[in-house]
Design an enzyme around this catalytic site. Structure first.
Site, PDB file in Angstrom:
ATOM      1  N   ASN A  10       0.878  -1.195  -0.075  1.00 27.85           N
ATOM      2  CA  ASN A  10      -0.120  -0.186  -0.028  1.00 27.85           C
ATOM      3  C   ASN A  10       0.963   1.460  -0.014  1.00 27.85           C
ATOM      4  O   ASN A  10       1.478   1.786   1.102  1.00 27.85           O
ATOM      5  CB  ASN A  10      -0.921  -0.076   1.394  1.00 27.85           C
ATOM      6  CG  ASN A  10      -1.782   1.338   1.283  1.00 27.85           C
ATOM      7  OD1 ASN A  10      -1.811   1.906   0.432  1.00 27.85           O
ATOM      8  ND2 ASN A  10      -2.601   1.266   2.263  1.00 27.85           N
ATOM      9  N   TRP A  11       1.078   1.884  -1.187  1.00 27.58           N
ATOM     10  CA  TRP A  11       2.107   2.911  -1.191  1.00 27.58           C
ATOM     11  C   TRP A  11       1.357   4.318  -0.721  1.00 27.58           C
ATOM     12  O   TRP A  11       2.134   5.266  -0.598  1.00 27.58           O
ATOM     13  CB  TRP A  11       2.363   3.215  -2.767  1.00 27.58           C
ATOM     14  CG  TRP A  11       3.187   2.184  -3.374  1.00 27.58           C
ATOM     15  CD1 TRP A  11       3.879   1.082  -2.605  1.00 27.58           C
ATOM     16  CD2 TRP A  11       3.745   1.952  -4.761  1.00 27.58           C
ATOM     17  NE1 TRP A  11       4.584   0.336  -3.705  1.00 27.58           N
ATOM     18  CE2 TRP A  11       4.394   0.773  -4.801  1.00 27.58           C
ATOM     19  CE3 TRP A  11       3.261   2.738  -5.890  1.00 27.58           C
ATOM     20  CZ2 TRP A  11       5.044   0.448  -6.204  1.00 27.58           C
ATOM     21  CZ3 TRP A  11       3.896   2.184  -7.061  1.00 27.58           C
ATOM     22  CH2 TRP A  11       4.667   1.132  -7.253  1.00 27.58           C
ATOM     23  N   LYS A  12       0.273   4.206  -0.533  1.00 20.09           N
ATOM     24  CA  LYS A  12      -0.572   5.162   0.422  1.00 20.09           C
ATOM     25  C   LYS A  12      -0.416   6.750  -0.559  1.00 20.09           C
ATOM     26  O   LYS A  12      -0.119   6.556  -1.907  1.00 20.09           O
ATOM     27  CB  LYS A  12      -0.191   5.498   1.627  1.00 20.09           C
ATOM     28  CG  LYS A  12      -0.367   4.398   2.573  1.00 20.09           C
ATOM     29  CD  LYS A  12      -0.244   4.699   4.007  1.00 20.09           C
ATOM     30  CE  LYS A  12      -0.550   3.262   4.782  1.00 20.09           C
ATOM     31  NZ  LYS A  12      -0.403   3.446   6.120  1.00 20.09           N
ATOM     32  N   HIS A  95      -9.839   1.085   4.277  1.00 18.45           N
ATOM     33  CA  HIS A  95      -8.604   1.300   5.107  1.00 18.45           C
ATOM     34  C   HIS A  95      -8.984   2.163   6.479  1.00 18.45           C
ATOM     35  O   HIS A  95      -9.659   3.260   6.159  1.00 18.45           O
ATOM     36  CB  HIS A  95      -7.501   2.001   4.188  1.00 18.45           C
ATOM     37  CG  HIS A  95      -6.225   1.750   4.782  1.00 18.45           C
ATOM     38  ND1 HIS A  95      -5.759   2.592   5.716  1.00 18.45           N
ATOM     39  CD2 HIS A  95      -5.164   0.815   4.577  1.00 18.45           C
ATOM     40  CE1 HIS A  95      -4.405   2.405   5.905  1.00 18.45           C
ATOM     41  NE2 HIS A  95      -4.304   1.217   5.509  1.00 18.45           N
ATOM     42  N   GLU A 167      -5.747  -5.242  10.280  1.00 18.17           N
ATOM     43  CA  GLU A 167      -4.709  -4.104  10.452  1.00 18.17           C
ATOM     44  C   GLU A 167      -5.335  -3.445  11.812  1.00 18.17           C
ATOM     45  O   GLU A 167      -6.112  -2.633  11.899  1.00 18.17           O
ATOM     46  CB  GLU A 167      -4.866  -3.242   9.315  1.00 18.17           C
ATOM     47  CG  GLU A 167      -4.262  -3.508   8.176  1.00 18.17           C
ATOM     48  CD  GLU A 167      -3.646  -2.406   7.109  1.00 18.17           C
ATOM     49  OE1 GLU A 167      -2.496  -2.729   6.751  1.00 18.17           O
ATOM     50  OE2 GLU A 167      -4.488  -1.508   7.169  1.00 18.17           O
ATOM     51  N   SER A 219       3.112  -2.139  10.380  1.00 19.10           N
ATOM     52  CA  SER A 219       4.355  -2.176  10.793  1.00 19.10           C
ATOM     53  C   SER A 219       5.108  -3.519  10.449  1.00 19.10           C
ATOM     54  O   SER A 219       5.988  -3.970  10.940  1.00 19.10           O
ATOM     55  CB  SER A 219       4.618  -2.110  12.254  1.00 19.10           C
ATOM     56  OG  SER A 219       4.220  -0.789  12.614  1.00 19.10           O
ATOM     57  N   GLY A 240       2.608  -1.144   4.526  1.00 19.77           N
ATOM     58  CA  GLY A 240       2.628   0.441   4.073  1.00 19.77           C
ATOM     59  C   GLY A 240       4.150   0.785   3.792  1.00 19.77           C
ATOM     60  O   GLY A 240       4.837   0.670   3.060  1.00 19.77           O
ATOM     61  N   GLY A 241       4.790   1.456   5.148  1.00 14.15           N
ATOM     62  CA  GLY A 241       5.803   2.083   4.895  1.00 14.15           C
ATOM     63  C   GLY A 241       6.956   1.101   4.272  1.00 14.15           C
ATOM     64  O   GLY A 241       7.757   1.639   3.370  1.00 14.15           O
TER      65      GLY A 241
HETATM   66  P1  13P Z   1       2.648   0.425   7.778  1.00 13.71           P
HETATM   67  O1  13P Z   1       3.065  -0.707   7.413  1.00 13.71           O
HETATM   68  O2  13P Z   1       3.418   1.390   7.512  1.00 13.71           O
HETATM   69  O3  13P Z   1       2.392   0.102   9.485  1.00 13.71           O
HETATM   70  O4  13P Z   1       1.022   0.610   7.234  1.00 13.71           O
HETATM   71  C1  13P Z   1       0.304  -0.317   7.391  1.00 13.71           C
HETATM   72  C2  13P Z   1      -0.837  -0.107   6.509  1.00 13.71           C
HETATM   73  O5  13P Z   1      -1.743   0.910   6.856  1.00 13.71           O
HETATM   74  C3  13P Z   1      -1.170  -0.724   5.310  1.00 13.71           C
HETATM   75  O6  13P Z   1      -2.279  -0.807   4.719  1.00 13.71           O
END
Ligand code: 13P
Length: 265
Positions: A10-12, A95, A167, A219, A240-241
């Site tokens: 998820n590149w957000k 999300h 999540e 995470s 995510g990150g």
């Molecule tokens: P992180 O991996 O940065 O904690 O984010 C999780 C997330 O929200 C994936 O959709």
């Protein structure tokens, strides 16, 4: 039933097109084709079309991060699932950042899940509790309510096709430091996957419960991914990150391969 492992980035709201294209290029260099692992990249609407020309479809599928439930009409600034139909295989739905920062209600999420199916897009439904709910030990109640409301309009066959990502919101790194952040344990993930599968079974039957894929997200990085991927009932991770770093993300895909084939620990 053998469920294919699923690793979702998820590149957000990160990267301009050039940066996203470079990241994709690096991922394509590092990630091999694995027939039993599916790798999905959830990117900005803006990047879907141009990167569809660059992406190696034997390695990756594209996903949207959100979409609107009506198919067309006076909804300035929105993008509908019907517009995404030819472009993506999946879309994230509900999300926690959409629920919390954009006030997406249970009803919105339910309509989005239904709209995704109506338009041939497979939803990756995100559910999970906030920190205060976690501290009040309400996790299962929250997850139960989010799940039952989101799935009100779908059939058992559709549930069998879809993906549910658990999540815990309090454990999401927000892109800050996905190493050393407050994090749920693989046992927490396993317990919630079992809980979710039971709930699916009691409403939609055994076939749906055995087929639906359940991911853990929050995470996840290349160091801890293996433990989550080894947890019973967890079919993959939503990242995510760490998905913005090609070294980290290809390490996570590699961890899935090793988990699947029981290599190392
Ligand atoms: P992180 O991996 O940065 O904690 O984010 C999780 C997330 O929200 C994936 O959709």
């Amino acid at each position: 039933m053998k469920r294919k492992k699923l690793i979702v980035a998820n590149w957000k709201m990160n990267m301009n097109l050039q940066q996203a294209s470079i990241l994709l290029h690096r991922l394509q260099e590092r990630i091999q084709i694995h027939k039993d692992i599916e790798v999905v990249l959830a990117m900005s609407y803006l990047h879907l079309q141009p990167l569809s020309l660059q992406i190696d479809r034997r390695k990756f599928r594209q996903a949207a991060q959100n979409a609107y439930y009506d198919d067309h009409g006076p909804f300035t600034g929105e993008v509908s699932f019907s517009m995404l139909h030819d472009l993506v295989h999946y879309s994230l739905v509900g999300h926690s950042e959409r629920r919390v920062k954009f006030n997406e209600s249970l009803d919105d999420v339910r309509k989005k899940v239904a709209s995704a199916f109506r338009n041939g897009v497979t939803p990756i439904l995100c559910i999970g509790e906030q920190k205060d709910e976690h501290l009040r030990l309400e996790t299962k109640q929250v997850v139960h309510d989010q799940l039952s409301s989101a799935l009100l309009d779908v059939t058992p066959e559709e549930v069998a096709e879809m993906v549910i990502a658990y999540e815990p919101v309090w454990a999401i790194s927000n892109g800050n430091d996905y190493h050393g952040h407050d994090i749920a344990t693989p046992d927490d993930a396993k317990e919630m996957a079992t809980y979710i599968r039971h709930q699916i079974e009691s409403t939609f039957g055994k076939y749906a419960a055995n087929s639906v894929r359940i991911l853990y997200g929050a995470s996840v990085n290349s160091e801890n991914a293996r433990a989550f991927l080894d947890a019973d009932g967890i079919d993959g991770v939503l990242v995510g990150g760490a998905s913005l770093n090609y070294h980290e993300f290809s390490g996570i895909v590699n961890a899935a391969y090793r988990s699947l084939h029981g290599i190392g620990v």
